[in-house]
Motif scaffolding. Structure first.
Motif, PDB file in Angstrom:
ATOM      1  N   GLU A 127     -11.752   5.086  -2.525  1.00 38.54           N
ATOM      2  CA  GLU A 127     -11.871   4.353  -3.785  1.00 38.54           C
ATOM      3  C   GLU A 127     -10.550   4.377  -4.552  1.00 38.54           C
ATOM      4  O   GLU A 127     -10.118   3.359  -5.104  1.00 38.54           O
ATOM      5  N   LYS A 128      -9.895   5.514  -4.562  1.00 41.41           N
ATOM      6  CA  LYS A 128      -8.599   5.641  -5.237  1.00 41.41           C
ATOM      7  C   LYS A 128      -7.573   4.722  -4.589  1.00 41.41           C
ATOM      8  O   LYS A 128      -6.780   4.066  -5.279  1.00 41.41           O
ATOM      9  N   GLN A 183      -0.760  -6.293  -8.612  1.00 43.25           N
ATOM     10  CA  GLN A 183      -0.472  -6.803  -9.954  1.00 43.25           C
ATOM     11  C   GLN A 183       1.024  -6.751 -10.252  1.00 43.25           C
ATOM     12  O   GLN A 183       1.594  -7.682 -10.818  1.00 43.25           O
ATOM     13  N   GLY A 193      -8.127   1.899  -3.052  1.00 47.66           N
ATOM     14  CA  GLY A 193      -8.412   0.526  -3.453  1.00 47.66           C
ATOM     15  C   GLY A 193      -7.861   0.210  -4.832  1.00 47.66           C
ATOM     16  O   GLY A 193      -7.251  -0.847  -5.047  1.00 47.66           O
ATOM     17  N   GLU A 194      -8.056   1.111  -5.773  1.00 41.89           N
ATOM     18  CA  GLU A 194      -7.569   0.911  -7.138  1.00 41.89           C
ATOM     19  C   GLU A 194      -6.048   0.815  -7.168  1.00 41.89           C
ATOM     20  O   GLU A 194      -5.471  -0.054  -7.840  1.00 41.89           O
ATOM     21  N   LEU A 195      -5.375   1.706  -6.447  1.00 42.29           N
ATOM     22  CA  LEU A 195      -3.913   1.732  -6.472  1.00 42.29           C
ATOM     23  C   LEU A 195      -3.313   0.521  -5.769  1.00 42.29           C
ATOM     24  O   LEU A 195      -2.281  -0.012  -6.200  1.00 42.29           O
ATOM     25  N   ASN A 208      -4.686  -2.443  -5.662  1.00 45.11           N
ATOM     26  CA  ASN A 208      -4.850  -3.574  -6.585  1.00 45.11           C
ATOM     27  C   ASN A 208      -3.788  -3.552  -7.676  1.00 45.11           C
ATOM     28  O   ASN A 208      -3.264  -4.598  -8.089  1.00 45.11           O
ATOM     29  N   LYS A 209      -3.453  -2.366  -8.153  1.00 49.17           N
ATOM     30  CA  LYS A 209      -2.379  -2.246  -9.154  1.00 49.17           C
ATOM     31  C   LYS A 209      -1.029  -2.641  -8.551  1.00 49.17           C
ATOM     32  O   LYS A 209      -0.210  -3.282  -9.208  1.00 49.17           O
ATOM     33  N   ASN A 257       1.660   8.859  -6.862  1.00 46.51           N
ATOM     34  CA  ASN A 257       0.212   8.944  -7.057  1.00 46.51           C
ATOM     35  C   ASN A 257      -0.449  10.047  -6.239  1.00 46.51           C
ATOM     36  O   ASN A 257      -1.667  10.183  -6.256  1.00 46.51           O
TER      37      ASN A 257
END
Length: 730
Positions: free
Chosen positions: A425-426, A436, A428-430, A432-433, A473
């Motif tokens: 999950e982490k 961006q 996936g979030e990173l 996506n960032k 991270n």
């Protein structure tokens, strides 16, 4: 770790009018000195009080830890400086094509480019690549020959390489008296002066041209006059009448020539010694367009919006950055009107309201607070809720939307997973960032392949992403070869039947289905007559359902039941069973496509028949028929275009042919050979790395999905064996 940003007081920055603004992008090969030039421009404008260096790891532009490690720009950096009552907004970009996303963002907001040339190497890979990008986006630039103080610098070789690359449009504005460690002066044939620098003191003497240089200077001055006159009919008449032009008249012609990419002026620099920076900034201010002198930007519906400070407020976001202690920073160009602190605008891409509570201009990691920014200017704001790169925000009820930035197609793809499965999950979030901040990083979770696929501009590009995740991270990840999204289909007619029967006390399960399948061929309609096992079979096509498939192609499902052998209410269940097998093809588990299914007979039980029974019967009948219908695996084919130096053409073509490429065309383009080919995606893994190795980094390519084609028989056999081996393991 990067140093914390600083914020300066609002009183430092005055408001600049649109005609007092210059927006410029620094382009060039890695090692050409773009970041050092940016440092000099900020120093001359007193934005910084001392010049940093790459080696000392204290430049304003390259301030991240990973840039310090590699000693070069990796991310584009937005900067500003002030000089001669003008504001210069600068974007310092990376010199590697792997990080070209920042260049494409900068092209949307910069009006002029400075192409930096290393005087030791002359025209390099980056010069050619970014020169092509600038041509594609009709972006004017001038040429700054840097590092003339290097012991191996060669002015003559550099100019020769520039003329070979850019042709007769190359026009000398300056030339050095000497090159190498003794370089301290140059002659400017526009102002017809000698500029001599006193070491590192910052003192510059404007002197008459020495007698021994007058002939050469006059010859170059006349060439400059002619080049300027060619860009304006009135100037040409004046030139024929007087035989020369004044300095201001030359500038008029230069402005037009530069703006239309008809002239590429050449200037002299040693950014390391701060030689020529000041004069280059004066040239930029005097001879390149302000935003209101460029064509008006056009919205997606064709509306032209003028760079007018009195117009409705509107901004375009060209870059997003995420800082650990601050969140998202949105960098924007003011397209129209006046943007003030606290203004509320509507994001016309999603209809949400945004308040710009704080406004800044930036010099790398340092932010200077401002009260307002006018049309044409560049700034940033923080903590917007629903605004991303390429979004348009406007006020006064304007529904303007500008087209998103067009980024290059990805060239390298890899599957990725966290070393610790609990970090999925982490991850996936990173990721996506990361997208961006850098839209050239594409992230997809493939349900089909059961992999997270990350795509970028090259292997080095994604390795930097991997470094950031690990070091910034604390997330360790693994790259591994991505699976190929194959497709399965059939090549001939086949029939099958399947009876599902189960009795386990109480109500049982019963369903029998007879089907015929055939391939969908463009232009060939469904038929009603078949020869099955030597017998003629006539079907009654009572009902048709076409299922467009999300993965491409379609499924056509025909109800040919007569005499009520299967109740109509069970047909959706049969279709569902067929679709389940289409989603997991019988050959390799890949999606199936382009198949017609005729359900023409079957049996049911008055008590035991139900939807589940017919779903299973339909699924298994389809699976059996598929295996007998000349099944074929199809692979994704990509259109690949390679720009390669002529002397490396043979090596590149041979490598492509070893990758099962079909060469479709060859042509010449400004010293490069252009190869067009269709290549299977399965053969393109790590191609960017191979191409760079074959050509010493001098070639570039792009690829775009074309179509699906059947794989050769030997390849299909290997794929089937590999799938069987996996099935046995599982």
């Amino acid at each position: 770790m990067p140093r914390r940003p600083t914020t300066k007081n609002v009183s430092i920055m005055r408001t600049y009018q649109t005609n007092e603004i210059k927006n410029v992008v620094l382009l060039g090969n890695s090692g050409s000195g773009k970041t050092t030039i940016a440092e000099g421009m900020l120093f001359e404008g007193k934005v910084i009080d001392r010049r940093g260096s790459i080696d000392a790891q204290n430049t304003v532009s390259d301030y991240t830890e990973v840039e310090h490690i590699y000693k070069r720009s990796i991310f584009s950096t937005v900067l500003y400086t002030e000089y001669l009552d003008r504001k210069l907004n600068i974007v310092d970009t990376a010199g590697s094509d792997d990080f070209s996303g920042g260049v494409f963002s900068a092209f949307r907001i910069a009006d002029t480019g400075i192409m930096v040339i290393n005087a030791v190497n002359g025209v390099e890979v980056g010069t050619q690549i970014f020169g092509r990008y600038a041509e594609e986006y009709d972006k004017p630039f001038f040429l700054a020959v840097n590092q003339l103080d290097h012991e191996k610098a060669s002015w003559e070789n550099t100019i020769e390489s520039l003329q070979k690359t850019f042709g007769k449009k190359v026009v000398l504005i300056q030339y050095p008296i000497t090159t190498g460690p003794g370089f301290d002066s140059f002659i400017d044939v526009l102002t017809m002066k000698l500029y001599k620098h006193d070491g590192d003191s910052g003192v510059v003497h404007e002197l008459p041209i020495p007698a021994e240089e007058e002939e050469r200077a006059n010859e170059l001055h006349n060439a400059l006059v002619e080049a300027s006159a060619e860009n304006d009919d009135a100037l040409m008449e004046m030139f024929f009448e007087k035989g020369t032009l004044s300095e201001e008249d030359i500038r008029v012609g230069l402005r037009k020539g530069i703006a239309h990419r008809d002239v590429f002026p050449v200037l002299c620099l040693s950014a390391k010694k701060d030689i020529g920076i000041r004069r280059m900034m004066e040239f930029l201010i005097n001879n390149t367009p302000s935003p209101n002198q460029k064509p008006k930007p056009t919205t997606t519906d064709g509306t032209e919006v003028a760079f007018d400070a009195a117009g409705a407020p509107c901004i375009f976001v060209f870059k997003t950055q995420i800082e650990q202690h601050l969140g998202e920073i949105c960098y924007f160009k003011v397209i129209s009107g006046k943007i003030t602190e606290g203004i509320e605008l509507t994001n016309n891409n999603n209809g949400t309201k945004e308040k710009l509570s704080q406004l800044y201009v930036t010099a790398g990691k340092n932010r200077t607070k401002v009260a307002e920014l006018l049309a044409g200017d560049v700034g940033c704001t923080v903590k917007l809720k629903n605004t991303k790169t390429s979004h348009t925000l406007a006020g006064n009820g304007k529904n303007w939307v500008f087209a998103p930035i067009t980024f290059p197609e990805p060239k390298f793809r890899t599957a990725v997973k966290p070393k610790n499965q609990a970090d999925e999950e982490k991850l996936g979030e990173l990721l996506n960032k990361a997208h961006q901040e850098d839209p050239t990083i594409l992230v997809e979770y493939s349900k089909e392949l059961k992999q997270i696929i990350v795509s970028g501009q090259g292997e080095h590009h994604l390795n930097i992403l991997k470094w950031q995740l690990a070091n910034n991270n604390k997330l360790e990840i693994e790259f591994y070869p991505p699976k190929i999204p194959y497709r399965e289909t059939i090549t001939k007619v086949a029939n099958a039947s399947y009876r599902h029967k189960k009795q386990s006390g109480g109500a049982g399960q019963f369903g029998e289905v007879h089907i015929i399948i055939e391939p969908i061929v463009e232009g060939v309609e469904a038929r009603s007559k078949f020869k099955i096992e030597g017998k003629e079979l006539n079907l009654n096509l009572k009902g048709k359902e076409v299922q467009p498939l999300p993965w491409g192609g379609s499924l056509e499902f025909y109800n040919c039941i007569v005499g009520g052998s299967i109740d109509a209410r069970f047909l959706p269940a049969i279709l569902k069973g067929v679709m389940e097998k289409m989603e997991e093809g019988p050959l390799t588990g890949s999606y199936a496509r382009d198949i017609r299914v005729y359900v023409y007979d079957g049996k049911m039980h008055p008590v035991d028949s139900n939807e589940l029974s017919f779903k299973l019967a339909g699924r298994n009948a389809f699976k059996e028929a598929f295996k007998n219908a000349g099944p074929k695996i199809m692979e994704p084919i990509y259109d690949v275009t390679v720009l390669v130096p002529a002397d490396k053409m043979g090596d590149v073509m041979s490598d492509l042919q070893n990758r099962r490429a079909i060469i479709e065309g060859m042509s010449s383009a400004k010293g490069f050979e252009k190869l067009s080919a269709k290549v299977p995606l399965s053969e393109m893994h790590k191609y960017s790395t191979t191409l760079s190795s074959l050509t010493s980094g001098r070639a570039t390519y792009n690829m775009k999905f074309s179509n699906y084609e059947q794989v050769p028989a030997d390849v299909q056999e290997k794929l089937l064996k590999a799938y069987e081996a996996i099935a046995v393991e599982e």
